[in-house]
Write a protein that holds these residues in place. Structure first.
Motif, PDB file in Angstrom:
ATOM      1  N   HIS A   1      40.108  -7.671 -62.745  1.00 52.67           N
ATOM      2  CA  HIS A   1      40.245  -8.254 -64.080  1.00 52.67           C
ATOM      3  C   HIS A   1      39.381  -7.516 -65.102  1.00 52.67           C
ATOM      4  O   HIS A   1      39.768  -7.400 -66.269  1.00 52.67           O
TER       5      HIS A   1
ATOM      6  N   ASP B   1      48.670  -7.204 -63.148  1.00 59.74           N
ATOM      7  CA  ASP B   1      48.480  -8.434 -62.396  1.00 59.74           C
ATOM      8  C   ASP B   1      49.822  -9.161 -62.290  1.00 59.74           C
ATOM      9  O   ASP B   1      50.419  -9.512 -63.306  1.00 59.74           O
TER      10      ASP B   1
ATOM     11  N   HIS C   1      49.567 -16.773 -62.177  1.00 61.34           N
ATOM     12  CA  HIS C   1      48.635 -17.250 -63.217  1.00 61.34           C
ATOM     13  C   HIS C   1      48.608 -16.284 -64.417  1.00 61.34           C
ATOM     14  O   HIS C   1      48.163 -16.670 -65.488  1.00 61.34           O
TER      15      HIS C   1
HETATM   16 MN    MN Z   1      44.696 -12.562 -62.555  1.00 61.76          MN
END
Ligand code: MN
Length: 209
Positions: free
Chosen positions: A86, A169, A173
């Motif tokens: 991240h 990603d 989410h």
């Molecule tokens: Mn993530």
């Protein structure tokens, strides 16, 4: 102790492509949780905690696994990966930036994938087809060649000493609030906010790693 890096732009700055609520939850909750669990895992390992998160994963096989019980090594792999991935993800996006590869990376992409357009098709295809949670990666492999692949969960290319230049990603989410099950729409949206100047900087770092 590792700390949560602030975004270099406002949470809403990537709209309409990536919505502010997703950015808030993704950064303040998901990223924070990876960080907290990584710090907890490293509580009794200050020599490992002294490494950058990138080096913690890069030296995983030769340092971390040897020094820690299996459950802690697993926590470091999962949450260290989640933390570092991240860090990278926020860094390679921006509200304004170069939307096509530049410099040496542009030349390397053209040499390896024929063109930036062909490269995009391949990366999006890998990201679309990845089953379940994980990331699609552009890496520099051990021969310093560009390669595209996906890995599950927070398994890091760094564990194989592959340097991640950019990653997308594909955990739900990352997109579910705005795009629900429409992962291809999310991938097209992410493509609009990638900053290839930043990705070029990572390419240069990877060549020297
Ligand atoms: Mn993530």
């Amino acid at each position: 102790m590792y700390t949560l890096p602030a975004l270099n732009y406002a949470y809403e700055a990537l709209e309409p492509h990536i919505d502010g609520l997703t950015m808030h939850i993704h950064h303040d909750k998901h990223h924070q949780t990876y960080l907290d669990k990584l710090n907890t895992a490293l509580t009794n390992y200050p020599d490992l905690a002294a490494l950058s998160a990138e080096d913690l994963l890069w030296h995983f096989a030769d340092r971390v696994q040897l020094k820690t019980p299996i459950d802690i090594a697993t926590a470091i792999k999962n949450h260290g990966g989640g933390f570092e991935h991240h860090n990278l993800f926020w860094e390679i996006m921006s509200p304004n930036g170069s939307r096509e590869a530049v410099g040496d990376l542009s030349a390397a992409i053209n040499a390896r994938f024929n063109s930036f357009a062909d490269f995009k098709i391949q990366l999006i295809d890998v990201a679309t087809k990845h089953f379940g949670s994980g990331w699609a990666w552009l890496v520099l492999n051990e021969k310093k060649e560009l390669a595209i692949y996906s890995l599950p969960n927070q398994d890091s290319p760094l564990l194989s000493k592959h340097y991640p230049i950019m990653g997308i990603d594909v955990w739900e989410h990352a997109y579910y609030l705005k795009y629900q099950n429409r992962r291809p729409e999310y991938l097209e949206a992410i493509w609009q906010v990638l900053d290839w100047q930043k990705i070029e900087e990572r390419y240069q770092l990877g060549l020297k790693k």
